[in-house]
Design a protein around this motif. Sequence first.
Motif, PDB file in Angstrom:
ATOM      1  N   GLU A  89       0.824  -1.191   0.000  1.00 21.82           N
ATOM      2  CA  GLU A  89       0.000   0.000   0.000  1.00 21.82           C
ATOM      3  C   GLU A  89       0.868   1.255   0.000  1.00 21.82           C
ATOM      4  N   ALA A  90       0.265   2.374  -0.358  1.00 17.49           N
ATOM      5  CA  ALA A  90       0.956   3.660  -0.376  1.00 17.49           C
ATOM      6  C   ALA A  90       0.046   4.724   0.227  1.00 17.49           C
ATOM      7  N   THR A  91       0.645   5.809   0.706  1.00 16.35           N
ATOM      8  CA  THR A  91      -0.107   6.872   1.366  1.00 16.35           C
ATOM      9  C   THR A  91       0.307   8.229   0.816  1.00 16.35           C
ATOM     10  N   ILE A  92      -0.684   9.054   0.521  1.00 15.34           N
ATOM     11  CA  ILE A  92      -0.448  10.448   0.144  1.00 15.34           C
ATOM     12  C   ILE A  92      -0.967  11.332   1.270  1.00 15.34           C
ATOM     13  N   TYR A  93      -0.124  12.217   1.781  1.00 19.13           N
ATOM     14  CA  TYR A  93      -0.515  13.177   2.811  1.00 19.13           C
ATOM     15  C   TYR A  93      -0.738  14.530   2.145  1.00 19.13           C
ATOM     16  N   ALA A  94      -1.825  15.193   2.500  1.00 18.53           N
ATOM     17  CA  ALA A  94      -2.122  16.500   1.917  1.00 18.53           C
ATOM     18  C   ALA A  94      -3.189  17.187   2.758  1.00 18.53           C
ATOM     19  N   HIS A  95      -3.253  18.509   2.670  1.00 17.62           N
ATOM     20  CA  HIS A  95      -4.350  19.203   3.349  1.00 17.62           C
ATOM     21  C   HIS A  95      -5.648  18.953   2.582  1.00 17.62           C
ATOM     22  N   ASP A  96      -6.766  19.351   3.155  1.00 18.64           N
ATOM     23  CA  ASP A  96      -8.074  18.947   2.653  1.00 18.64           C
ATOM     24  C   ASP A  96      -8.327  19.366   1.205  1.00 18.64           C
ATOM     25  N   GLU A  97      -7.918  20.575   0.814  1.00 19.79           N
ATOM     26  CA  GLU A  97      -8.196  21.037  -0.546  1.00 19.79           C
ATOM     27  C   GLU A  97      -7.448  20.191  -1.579  1.00 19.79           C
ATOM     28  N   VAL A  98      -6.188  19.879  -1.307  1.00 24.64           N
ATOM     29  CA  VAL A  98      -5.415  19.052  -2.225  1.00 24.64           C
ATOM     30  C   VAL A  98      -5.950  17.632  -2.253  1.00 24.64           C
ATOM     31  N   ALA A  99      -6.285  17.104  -1.094  1.00 25.56           N
ATOM     32  CA  ALA A  99      -6.820  15.743  -1.022  1.00 25.56           C
ATOM     33  C   ALA A  99      -8.107  15.622  -1.839  1.00 25.56           C
ATOM     34  N   ASP A 100      -9.005  16.593  -1.685  1.00 28.68           N
ATOM     35  CA  ASP A 100     -10.258  16.574  -2.449  1.00 28.68           C
ATOM     36  C   ASP A 100      -9.980  16.634  -3.948  1.00 28.68           C
ATOM     37  N   LEU A 101      -9.020  17.484  -4.344  1.00 25.34           N
ATOM     38  CA  LEU A 101      -8.694  17.632  -5.756  1.00 25.34           C
ATOM     39  C   LEU A 101      -8.094  16.346  -6.319  1.00 25.34           C
ATOM     40  N   LEU A 102      -7.210  15.712  -5.581  1.00 24.31           N
ATOM     41  CA  LEU A 102      -6.608  14.461  -6.049  1.00 24.31           C
ATOM     42  C   LEU A 102      -7.663  13.377  -6.248  1.00 24.31           C
TER      43      LEU A 102
END
Length: 266
Positions: A89-102
């Motif tokens: 598995e892999a994990t991407i960390y980001a704030h909410d706006e970036v996470a939603d966009l991804l």
Amino acid sequence: MEITVLGTGNAQATACYNTCFLVRDGDRCLLVDAGGGNLILSRLEQAGTSWRDVREIFVTHKHIDHLLGVIWLMRMICQGAQRGTYAGEATIYAHDEVADLLESLAQSLLGAKIASEIGRTLHIVRVSDGETREVMGHAVTFFDIGSAKAKQFGFAMDLGSGRTLTCCGDEPYNERERVYAEGTTWLLHEAFCLAGEADIFHPYEKHHSTALDAARLAERLGARNLVLYHTEDKNLAHRCELYTAEAATAFSGGIYIPDDLDTIQL
């Protein structure tokens, strides 16, 4: 531990890749941003790291020169899981706006079948201002840099033995970052151009700094080492020499002006 700088250029650079880098500790690594395209895949390969080994990614903000390379990694990971050629598995960390966009881009660009691996093989983790998580075995605190443009996060990593690494993103230092940057062992800061060429590149109009600005900041904060990136690319052959000379007039610590694929021992 070490940093391999995969790209050093600003958004419009063409002679070098957009700014992104790997923090490595043994066989574990954290990819910070991924530049603006699929060149991230070859940059990783040139750095001796397979995309399959990148299990933790942090995306600072949504500008295309930092985020679009992440979409290619998402495609490779999720498609590999679908085909049985990617394990784990892999994990991407980001704030909410970036996470939603991804998540939205994955659905739009990768298709429902590939995107179905998000939440199963690939986890997008939303981090908040001041939140600390364990990343690649180290305590990492994420923080809002107070961007004047798109919402952007930096991070501070505990390297052990009282040493820290602080990434201020790609905008000028904001006083709200002092708690993370003051006295840091390694300060990573943008430098759009030389102060002597500010009339050519207009860094302040773009909300960026010069090498001299960053050096004065590092001295004021008591940082031990300064790494400058996110620069113009018009004189790469002499960039290291020129930026180092300018920064040395204001900063007494170690100064590092990497080229693409340079590695710095921490």
